[in-house]
Motif scaffolding. Structure first.
Motif, mmCIF file in Angstrom:
data_model
loop_
_atom_site.group_PDB
_atom_site.id
_atom_site.type_symbol
_atom_site.label_atom_id
_atom_site.label_comp_id
_atom_site.label_asym_id
_atom_site.label_seq_id
_atom_site.Cartn_x
_atom_site.Cartn_y
_atom_site.Cartn_z
ATOM 1 N N ASN A 93 19.919 -12.894 -10.399
ATOM 2 C CA ASN A 93 20.393 -11.564 -10.806
ATOM 3 C C ASN A 93 19.296 -10.517 -10.868
ATOM 4 O O ASN A 93 19.295 -9.658 -11.740
ATOM 5 C CB ASN A 93 21.116 -11.647 -12.156
ATOM 6 N N GLY A 94 18.349 -10.579 -9.943
ATOM 7 C CA GLY A 94 17.287 -9.578 -9.870
ATOM 8 C C GLY A 94 16.217 -9.702 -10.926
ATOM 9 O O GLY A 94 15.404 -8.795 -11.108
ATOM 10 N N ASP A 115 20.693 -9.069 -6.655
ATOM 11 C CA ASP A 115 20.642 -10.294 -5.851
ATOM 12 C C ASP A 115 19.679 -11.286 -6.493
ATOM 13 O O ASP A 115 18.802 -10.912 -7.268
ATOM 14 C CB ASP A 115 20.118 -9.997 -4.436
ATOM 15 N N ASP A 116 19.818 -12.551 -6.116
ATOM 16 C CA ASP A 116 18.853 -13.553 -6.539
ATOM 17 C C ASP A 116 17.527 -13.287 -5.833
ATOM 18 O O ASP A 116 17.493 -13.076 -4.621
ATOM 19 C CB ASP A 116 19.335 -14.961 -6.202
ATOM 20 N N LEU A 117 16.449 -13.277 -6.594
ATOM 21 C CA LEU A 117 15.106 -13.139 -6.047
ATOM 22 C C LEU A 117 14.577 -14.559 -5.876
ATOM 23 O O LEU A 117 14.403 -15.282 -6.847
ATOM 24 C CB LEU A 117 14.220 -12.324 -6.986
ATOM 25 N N THR A 132 14.760 -12.107 -1.041
ATOM 26 C CA THR A 132 15.999 -12.159 -1.828
ATOM 27 C C THR A 132 17.111 -12.873 -1.078
ATOM 28 O O THR A 132 17.090 -12.972 0.146
ATOM 29 C CB THR A 132 16.491 -10.741 -2.187
ATOM 30 N N GLY A 133 18.089 -13.310 -1.848
ATOM 31 C CA GLY A 133 19.270 -13.940 -1.268
ATOM 32 C C GLY A 133 20.203 -12.952 -0.601
ATOM 33 O O GLY A 133 21.119 -13.341 0.119
ATOM 34 N N GLY A 134 19.987 -11.663 -0.815
ATOM 35 C CA GLY A 134 20.838 -10.630 -0.233
ATOM 36 C C GLY A 134 20.289 -10.029 1.038
ATOM 37 O O GLY A 134 20.742 -8.962 1.463
ATOM 38 N N SER A 160 12.077 -17.348 1.492
ATOM 39 C CA SER A 160 10.644 -17.267 1.222
ATOM 40 C C SER A 160 9.992 -16.198 2.077
ATOM 41 O O SER A 160 10.564 -15.731 3.062
ATOM 42 C CB SER A 160 9.967 -18.620 1.454
ATOM 43 N N VAL A 161 8.786 -15.833 1.688
ATOM 44 C CA VAL A 161 7.962 -14.902 2.442
ATOM 45 C C VAL A 161 6.656 -15.618 2.725
ATOM 46 O O VAL A 161 6.040 -16.176 1.823
ATOM 47 C CB VAL A 161 7.674 -13.614 1.645
#
Length: 190
Positions: A93-94, A115-117, A132-134, A160-161
């Motif tokens: 939830n951010g 969004d989910d981070l 993010t998941g978004g 991931s990054v």
């Protein structure tokens, strides 16, 4: 619920030692800044949706773990420390938190998203990214004071990054990637 255990690698040894860390929450991310100091982010308590004490810290190489209080009641997906003092954790939830004293105190930050981070990574104390998941990659260049959308592709869900140093080869065709101009590669697995 069964307690979770953390495997410990002995230095220059191929043996694993099982260490009970006294935590029943699922572990989501482990980060060590050096061989003695590390943190674990957890998913919180599934039964009560309570993430109080959802960050664990060790200063003895993982032999003992202490709880660190957090200002949010969300599950954490990723934890990253730039130095032994400056660290970030992100989650559902951010949720985004930062510490400037090794996790003794965590302060909520504004990600601007619900969004989910999923993953947080910093190159230095100022420059960082969040997947993010978004389908958004967030970027900061001022230590998390401000975040903006570096990449926005709602058809993706980034897990991931990664920093690409020279070149990368993608061997699995089910992995979708997009290269950013500053050398980062957001990845999503379909």
């Amino acid at each position: 619920m069964e307690p979770f255990y953390l495997p410990r690698i002995k230095y220059l040894d191929r043996n694993w030692t099982r260490i009970e860390i006294g935590e029943t929450r699922p572990l989501s991310s482990v980060f060590f800044i050096d061989e003695m100091n590390g943190w674990i982010a957890t998913f919180g308590n599934y039964q009560y949706r309570d993430s109080t004490n959802a960050i664990l810290k060790t200063s003895d190489g993982g032999m003992t773990w202490g709880h660190q209080w957090t200002p949010v009641k969300e599950w954490f997906n990723s934890i990253f420390f730039v130095t032994g003092k400056v660290g970030y954790a992100c989650g559902t939830n951010g949720a985004l938190i930062k510490s400037t004293n090794g996790g003794e105190k965590w302060v909520a930050q504004v990600s601007g998203l619900k969004d989910d981070l999923n993953d947080v990574f910093f190159l230095n104390e100022d420059l960082g990214y969040i997947a993010t998941g978004g389908g958004v990659i967030l970027k900061t260049s001022n230590g998390g004071l401000d975040w903006w959308k570096k990449l926005n592709d709602e058809s993706k869900s980034f897990s991931s990054v990664l920093l690409i140093i020279r070149s990368a080869s993608i061997l699995n065709s089910s992995i979708s990637v997009g290269k950013l101009s500053d050398g980062f590669l957001p990845a999503s697995i379909s």
